[in-house]
Write an enzyme that holds these catalytic residues in place. Structure first.
Site, PDB file in Angstrom:
ATOM      1  N   ASP A  24       1.178   5.061  -0.280  1.00 24.53           N
ATOM      2  CA  ASP A  24       0.493   6.356  -0.229  1.00 24.53           C
ATOM      3  C   ASP A  24       1.167   7.361  -1.158  1.00 24.53           C
ATOM      4  O   ASP A  24       2.385   7.555  -1.097  1.00 24.53           O
ATOM      5  CB  ASP A  24       0.516   6.909   1.201  1.00 24.53           C
ATOM      6  CG  ASP A  24      -0.396   6.111   2.117  1.00 24.53           C
ATOM      7  OD1 ASP A  24      -1.579   5.954   1.760  1.00 24.53           O
ATOM      8  OD2 ASP A  24       0.076   5.651   3.171  1.00 24.53           O
ATOM      9  N   ASP A  36      -7.604   1.653   2.149  1.00 21.85           N
ATOM     10  CA  ASP A  36      -7.263   2.539   3.265  1.00 21.85           C
ATOM     11  C   ASP A  36      -8.196   3.727   3.497  1.00 21.85           C
ATOM     12  O   ASP A  36      -8.248   4.224   4.619  1.00 21.85           O
ATOM     13  CB  ASP A  36      -5.817   3.045   3.089  1.00 21.85           C
ATOM     14  CG  ASP A  36      -5.237   3.624   4.363  1.00 21.85           C
ATOM     15  OD1 ASP A  36      -5.732   3.266   5.450  1.00 21.85           O
ATOM     16  OD2 ASP A  36      -4.297   4.433   4.280  1.00 21.85           O
ATOM     17  N   HIS A  50      -5.822   9.851  -0.596  1.00 19.70           N
ATOM     18  CA  HIS A  50      -6.545   9.867   0.681  1.00 19.70           C
ATOM     19  C   HIS A  50      -5.742  10.441   1.848  1.00 19.70           C
ATOM     20  O   HIS A  50      -6.256  10.456   2.971  1.00 19.70           O
ATOM     21  CB  HIS A  50      -7.094   8.466   1.010  1.00 19.70           C
ATOM     22  CG  HIS A  50      -6.059   7.390   1.064  1.00 19.70           C
ATOM     23  ND1 HIS A  50      -5.717   6.637  -0.031  1.00 19.70           N
ATOM     24  CD2 HIS A  50      -5.293   6.942   2.070  1.00 19.70           C
ATOM     25  CE1 HIS A  50      -4.776   5.764   0.316  1.00 19.70           C
ATOM     26  NE2 HIS A  50      -4.505   5.937   1.576  1.00 19.70           N
ATOM     27  N   HIS A 110       0.863  -1.187   0.000  1.00 17.85           N
ATOM     28  CA  HIS A 110       0.000   0.000   0.000  1.00 17.85           C
ATOM     29  C   HIS A 110       0.898   1.234   0.000  1.00 17.85           C
ATOM     30  O   HIS A 110       1.561   1.526   0.988  1.00 17.85           O
ATOM     31  CB  HIS A 110      -0.914   0.007   1.226  1.00 17.85           C
ATOM     32  CG  HIS A 110      -1.750   1.246   1.312  1.00 17.85           C
ATOM     33  ND1 HIS A 110      -2.730   1.529   0.396  1.00 17.85           N
ATOM     34  CD2 HIS A 110      -1.726   2.291   2.169  1.00 17.85           C
ATOM     35  CE1 HIS A 110      -3.284   2.695   0.695  1.00 17.85           C
ATOM     36  NE2 HIS A 110      -2.689   3.178   1.762  1.00 17.85           N
TER      37      HIS A 110
HETATM   38 ZN   LIG Z   1      -3.051   5.001   2.729  1.00 15.89          ZN
END
Ligand SMILES: [Zn+2]
Ligand SMILES: *[C@@H]1O[C@H](CO)[C@@H](O)[C@H](O)[C@H]1NC(C)=O
Length: 997
Positions: free
Chosen positions: A63, A185, A435, A61
């Protein structure tokens, strides 16, 4: 590779079957294989129908900015903040995938993949293409980022998804097309996102976070996999999206994290060495798998084997996963009924689809999200209000930039003012949808980086716009941009005696708009494009504006007039100074006003307090009592007997349900003239407001200025504006989802489970993206916002919106900073200014007012200035359309696609049953659309423009209960290919081949 052959020894038949099914015979790559390798569903490993099949999904994951900037994450810079380097992850995963054809990996964030791909040699690119073609490396989601769902506007989400998916299609073709949406997420899930994903052609959707009470109920009822019907207007299954809730957020099960960042024991499988643990690992794994299976319906379960920025040294993960699969499956020889495979979300989804079951139907959304009783993630709806506004207004500029790139032709990109582009802004906007970007949950230096990227995007777009306008006006006069008009700063208008202002309107219908320009004269003449005089007035710059602009500008007055601009076009106004000097003494009055009004609305004030007291619609004869004031919640500092959770960037937790009033009364000043009437209210050194009514406006404007929030009392503050009315709301209010369809909200209530409310304020907050309203049988008060904010209706007749927050503690969700925004210009704390637009209507007609109003708030005119007089042959007025589009139709996208084609999205902007007049199908002729472009060819695409519409075939799913009448005929076409019909809330996407007329 070795592991693959060892597996052959253990389970020869199984492996052979697998080779046949998957066509994966290429060892090494591009070897003797005669079969065509496959991607997509056909490349999934076989499963065993009479066993529990465990789908292991290796993933990372990543970001697109959070504790570090997107580029710091890419390179692995600043590992002192967080150890994370995406380039190494992709390097390492590709190496490890090549070692064993059974292995799988999914990749999600195209912003990173794109950065990495550009830097690979063509040989490396070829290798990666082969992995993709064989389904060993699979893209899921595939947008530029994994967008936030609470604070994003659908227009920007559609754009960022389109950009990422286009890159994947152009690089990998059909094998690069993600089948599954993956939002593991984001902090709560919007119904409009589900609707968009369905229309983008995804077969299913997986996420990780939902309210803890909702999760518990769904686990017991086996409803963690469901069918989300994400629109009240679109005919099923157009907005139906199969949705799966992952078992463990997006982390591996406890004890099975084999990343270099984890401490779980590796599989020690040599009996000659110390600490042999295969039996222990297998037993623990089987126990977890069996327990997980009880909460899901089929004999398939999914395990996410990865987490934030994992797989930088992918060997650790894969070496252990190979062994796990081998040893768990070896137990089948002793009667074990558990089968483990490398898998991907789409392979798992395919098995759920094959199960041919019925699924619980959901029609509401997943907001708000709480992870325990006092931990509601409702603060980020408002966190970083300045960044949220900058992102929203940047979207408006990007749409203008895109349109003018099309309308101005190729000279827009390279013309008299140099090279301009829309690409920089597109990328900046795309990362801003992440996000931890527009959500406001990133570190301060990362927020600054997002803003810097947007500013960079503006610069490149401004060159493009100047070039385009030079082509369209026939004048190469230098164009000046004033980005700080909201604080009355524009050096040109402050000093010039004669200038012109062109107003570009990105909407497909004519719009009237007020313009306020900082000036130092007392009298001006303004004339429109036809040379006719325009009513204009000079008013003094307010004290609040002088304070917020500091020494960035010195204008003493503002010139105010109303402009009109044609659809997708501009109109030019000329301004000349008549007289210098201070403003007329009579311009402002200090006594408290009792009322202001125009031909549509009347607003009254309480003469004692200076606060609003009523609002009337003079056309409909409606009148409500309306009091408005500012309050602050005292943010919990974590010292509390019930929970130690403080308010922070993510979480809103007031320590009392009663907010403090900032002032019982406002000092007022009134400005009244033929163009505008305003009451300037001053509540405190850090809170002021202008209540404003332009002569042609059907909406009342509340322009608020809040900050710097004082913290010398060591109390964190969350400031709200609250409207208290005589409307009988019965504990209900309404909020939009990502700027589109509206959802009903009821106090202390959730539509799908029996809520135990534990936070009376924070647990009743919802994201307001573009509007909220309260209503009863007679009256509907709609508030249109200029950015995403959080809000609630806590008391009967009341609507509150959180405007600004300043907090002194971190809320322990990882960002590790208190949300305490300062800047070089505002070391004492950020000041934020924004506006709410209020409309009062009869409920059946309210949408006819708030739909266009919200659209005008999202897509604003762009002003450009030219100093001095214009040459006489300058074209002063232009429309890119042959005629305005019907009121129900919104032109969502017009952007250059490649040399001779443009992407067009047309949207029906009303919900079904929302408006008597406008909630009807409407037909538009594409050939008669543009004034300067001839449309030669048209192909319809899916919403994200990565698939032809007629090739978009999705899995069909059956809901458990379906009371719906059979759907009306799907969108077919009227008489010819050029005529397109739009039904309520429908968006249709077209690739048009065009030529300049
Ligand atoms: Zn995230
Ligand atoms: C996908 O990319 C290919 C190669 O550039 C292109 O020919 C095709 O039209 C694209 N498909 C879609 C649906 O855009």
């Amino acid at each position: 590779m070795a592991a693959g052959w060892q597996q052959l020894a253990v389970a020869p038949l199984f492996f052979l079957l697998l080779l046949l099914l998957s066509g994966v015979l290429t060892l090494p790559l591009g070897g003797e294989n005669k079969r065509t390798p496959t991607c997509g569903y056909e490349s999934c490993h076989a499963t065993k129908p009479n066993m529990l099949n465990v789908h292991l999904v290796p993933h990372t994951h990543d970001d697109v900015g959070w504790l570090k900037t997107v580029d710091q994450y890419f390179y692995g810079d600043r590992n002192d903040i967080q150890h994370a380097g995406v380039q190494y992850i992709l390097d390492s995963v590709v190496d490890q995938l090549l070692k064993n054809p059974d292995r799988r990996f999914i990749y999600v964030e195209t912003a990173f993949f794109y950065r990495w791909w550009k830097r690979q040699s063509s040989g490396e690119q070829q290798t990666v293409k082969q992995l993709v073609n064989e389904g060993r490396l699979e893209f899921v989601n595939g947008g530029w980022c994994m967008s936030d769902e609470a604070t994003t506007h659908y227009s920007a989400v559609v754009d960022q998804m389109t950009m990422g998916l286009r890159f994947l299609n152009e690089t990998f073709g059909p094998c690069g097309r993600p089948r599954v949406a993956w939002h593991i997420d984001p902090f709560g899930h919007a119904r409009e996102h589900a609707s968009m994903f369905a229309q983008m052609g995804y077969d299913g959707f997986f996420f990780g976070r939902l309210d803890y009470q909702d999760r518990t109920r769904r686990m017991l009822a086996q409803e963690q996999e469901l069918l989300w019907r994400a629109s009240d207007s679109l005919a099923p299954p157009m907005a139906d999206l199969f949705t799966g809730i992952l078992p463990n957020g997006y982390n591996p099960p406890e004890g099975f994290c084999w990343d270099q960042s984890c401490d779980d024991p590796p599989i020690r499988d040599d009996p000659d060495l110390e600490d042999y643990n295969v039996d222990d690992v297998v037993m623990r794994f089987l126990a977890i798998a069996k327990s997980q299976a009880t909460a899901y319906k089929t004999n398939h379960i999914i395990m996410t084997m990865g987490s934030d920025f994992q797989y930088e040294n992918a060997n650790l993960w894969y070496k252990n996963l190979d062994k796990l699969i081998r040893y768990v499956n070896a137990r089948q020889g002793n009667g074990s009924r558990v089968n483990v495979v490398y898998s991907t979300p789409s392979c798992y989804l395919q098995e759920l689809h094959r199960a041919n079951l019925t699924w619980a139907l959901k029609t509401d959304d997943f907001f708000p999200y709480a992870d325990s009783a006092h931990d509601f993630w409702t603060g980020y709806f408002t966190s970083r209000p300045a960044l949220k506004r900058y992102e929203r207004v940047s979207n408006s500029h990007l749409q203008t930039c895109n349109q003018l790139e099309v309308l101005g032709g190729p000279v827009s990109r390279n013309g008299p003012f140099g090279e301009g582009n829309s690409q920089t802004m597109k990328k900046a906007m795309a990362v801003a949808q992440h996000h931890d970007a527009v959500s406001g949950t990133e570190k301060q230096h990362v927020a600054n980086d997002y803003a810097r990227r947007l500013a960079d995007g503006w610069r490149h777009c401004q060159v493009l716009v100047s070039n385009s306008l030079a082509a369209l006006t026939g004048s190469s006069a230098k164009r000046i941009y004033c980005d700080n008009l909201n604080i009355s700063v524009c050096p040109l208008t402050e000093s010039s005696k004669k200038f012109s202002v062109s107003v570009y309107n990105p909407l497909a219908r004519p719009v009237t708009w007020p313009v306020r320009l900082p000036v130092n004269g007392t009298a001006y003449t303004v004339s429109d494009a036809k040379g006719q005089p325009v009513d204009c007035q000079v008013v003094p710059v307010s004290r609040a504006t002088r304070e917020v602009r500091k020494n960035r500008g010195f204008a003493i007055n503002e010139l105010v007039f109303q402009v009109q601009a044609p659809p997708l076009g501009f109109s030019t106004y000329s301004v000349s100074l008549l007289q210098d000097g201070p403003p007329p003494a009579a311009a402002t009055k200090h006594r408290a006003p009792t009322a202001i009004q125009n031909k549509f609305l009347r607003v009254t004030f309480d003469p004692d307090t200076g606060l609003l007291s009523s609002l009337s619609n003079l056309e409909t004869g409606q009148s409500i009592s309306l009091t408005q004031n500012f309050y602050w919640y005292n943010a919990s500092d974590g010292n509390n007997s019930e929970s130690d959770q403080p308010s922070g960037a993510y979480i809103f937790r007031p320590n009392s349900s009663t907010p403090f009033v900032i002032s019982q009364r406002a000092k007022t000043e009134t400005v009244q003239n033929s163009v505008v009437q305003e009451v300037r209210q001053w509540f405190a050194p850090w809170v002021s407001q202008v209540v404003r009514l332009y002569s042609d406006s059907r909406a009342l404007e509340l322009e608020w200025t809040v900050g710097p929030l004082p913290i010398d009392d060591s109390l964190g503050k969350e400031v709200i504006t609250r409207l208290d009315t005589s409307i009988k709301t019965c504990e209900m209010f309404y909020t939009d989802s990502n700027g589109r369809e509206v959802l009903q909200r009821k106090k202390d209530f959730r539509p799908t489970w029996n809520l135990k409310q534990s936070e009376p304020i924070a647990g009743n907050y919802y994201p307001i993206n573009s509007r909220a309203f309260i209503k009863d049988d007679k009256d509907q008060l709609t508030v249109v916002t200029d950015r995403s904010q959080g809000g609630g209706s806590i008391h009967n007749g009341s609507l509150e919106i959180m405007l600004h927050r300043r907090l002194l503690y971190d809320d322990v969700r990882g960002v590790a900073e208190p949300l305490n925004e300062t800047s070089a210009i505002f070391p004492e704390g950020l000041v934020v200014r924004g506006r709410l637009l209020l409309s009062l209507e009869r409920p059946p007609a309210a949408a006819d007012a708030h739909r266009p109003l919200a659209q005008e708030a999202v897509l604003q005119p762009l002003l450009t200035f030219v100093d001095g007089g214009l040459s006489p042959d300058t074209r002063l007025e232009f429309s890119g359309l042959q005629a305005a589009l019907p009121p129900a139709v919104h032109l969502l996208t017009l952007t250059q696609w490649d040399g001779d084609s443009v992407l067009l999205r047309l949207e029906h902007q009303f919900q079904s049953r929302e408006s008597r007049v406008n909630s009807q199908p409407v037909t538009v002729n594409l050939q008669k659309l543009f004034s300067t472009l001839e449309v030669i060819g048209v192909s319809e695409m899916n919403l994200s423009a990565n698939q032809w519409k007629d090739e978009m075939i999705r899995f069909a799913w059956t809901p458990q209960t379906d009371s719906e009448a059979p759907p009306p005929k799907a969108s077919g076409d009227a008489s010819s290919t050029w005529e397109v019909t739009l039904r309520p809330m429908e968006i249709r996407t077209f690739l048009l081949r065009v030529a300049l007329r």
